[in-house]
Design an enzyme around this catalytic site. Sequence first.
Site, PDB file in Angstrom:
ATOM      1  CB  SER A 255      -0.952  -0.037   1.198  1.00 46.15           C
ATOM      2  OG  SER A 255      -1.975   0.903   1.073  1.00 46.15           O
TER       3      SER A 255
ATOM      4  CG  ASP B 162      -6.213  -3.783  -4.065  1.00 52.43           C
ATOM      5  OD1 ASP B 162      -6.976  -2.818  -3.883  1.00 52.43           O
ATOM      6  OD2 ASP B 162      -5.018  -3.799  -3.715  1.00 52.43           O
TER       7      ASP B 162
ATOM      8  CG  HIS C   3      -5.675  -2.264  -0.282  1.00 53.13           C
ATOM      9  ND1 HIS C   3      -4.659  -2.300  -1.216  1.00 53.13           N
ATOM     10  CD2 HIS C   3      -5.209  -1.534   0.766  1.00 53.13           C
ATOM     11  CE1 HIS C   3      -3.617  -1.616  -0.748  1.00 53.13           C
ATOM     12  NE2 HIS C   3      -3.932  -1.150   0.440  1.00 53.13           N
TER      13      HIS C   3
END
Length: 336
Positions: A134, A287, A316
């Site tokens: 991320s 995601d 995610h």
Amino acid sequence: MVRYYDHTGPFPLELGGRLPDLRIAYHTYGRLNAARDNAVWVCHALTANSDVADWWPHTVEEGRFLDPARHFVVCANILGSHYGTTGPLHVNPATGIPYYKDFPPFTIRDMVRAHRLLADALGIDRIAALVGSSVGGFQAVEWAVMEPERIENLVLIATSAKASPWTIAVDETQRMAIEADATFGQPRDDAGMAGLSAARAIGLLTYRGPRGYNLTQQDREELPAAHRASTYQQYQGEKLCKRYNAYSYYAILNAFDTHDAGRGRGGVAAALNRITARTAVVGITTDIIFTPSEMRELHGMIPRSVYHEIDSPFGHDGFLVEHEQLNDILYPFMNQ
């Protein structure tokens, strides 16, 4: 146990401001060997801290890809965060009160420059593996481009080389929620909390996505007084408010949007071509922040990279949930 590194002297920021001094909070696991070639550096995401074992379950364990018996694992808290590194609630030496909303704007590159100072202080000239997911992946990409000679192996999970219009729009929506709280901007640690709660609820929609919510938040009654999905959103917003602050969240969202590994380097493709590390790119099937097609595109621009995909209904957040799949991919990669 958290440790601190204090950088004396000013720390200039890419957008023109500067910090008169800089404190970096960090954790380490295992020991740096005599050859100083077993360091694994983990870059954390938005509201995480430097204690990887706390927020990334079943990774800092024997037989896992962050095995402290094999590696010297380091994670530094990012600039602007709420967990020890210099941020908005730290005292501004010029005024004698916390910065709050006046904390100078910073970028992903500034975060990485701070990490480089800590790596130098720890005597880590070569990083055996740099791991980021991320926003942590933003930092890892930037560092691998900035100092290719320092990074031997690179792991990029659910991330990108540039903040997309979609992710910037999500961040702006969260900022709008915080700004709608009339207390945001007041010189108080607890300012903007209602806005922060709403912003977190917005963010969670993109972290989990429809499959994750539909799998876990179905109502158990036909006509409930309160829907499970509703109470979940409220709970998660309140949970973040108990451990974080609106000023740090707002500042890091702004830094998120500056991410562009190609800025000043001839574009993203040219920048990624500078990476010399052996690289694993890992996408997640559901995601919706960094989609599998975007992850495959990232893989295609990095020399010597391989692509893997985690199959998960949790969007995610799959990189936090699917630790067995992740270990099956990364343990062999990092221990070849």
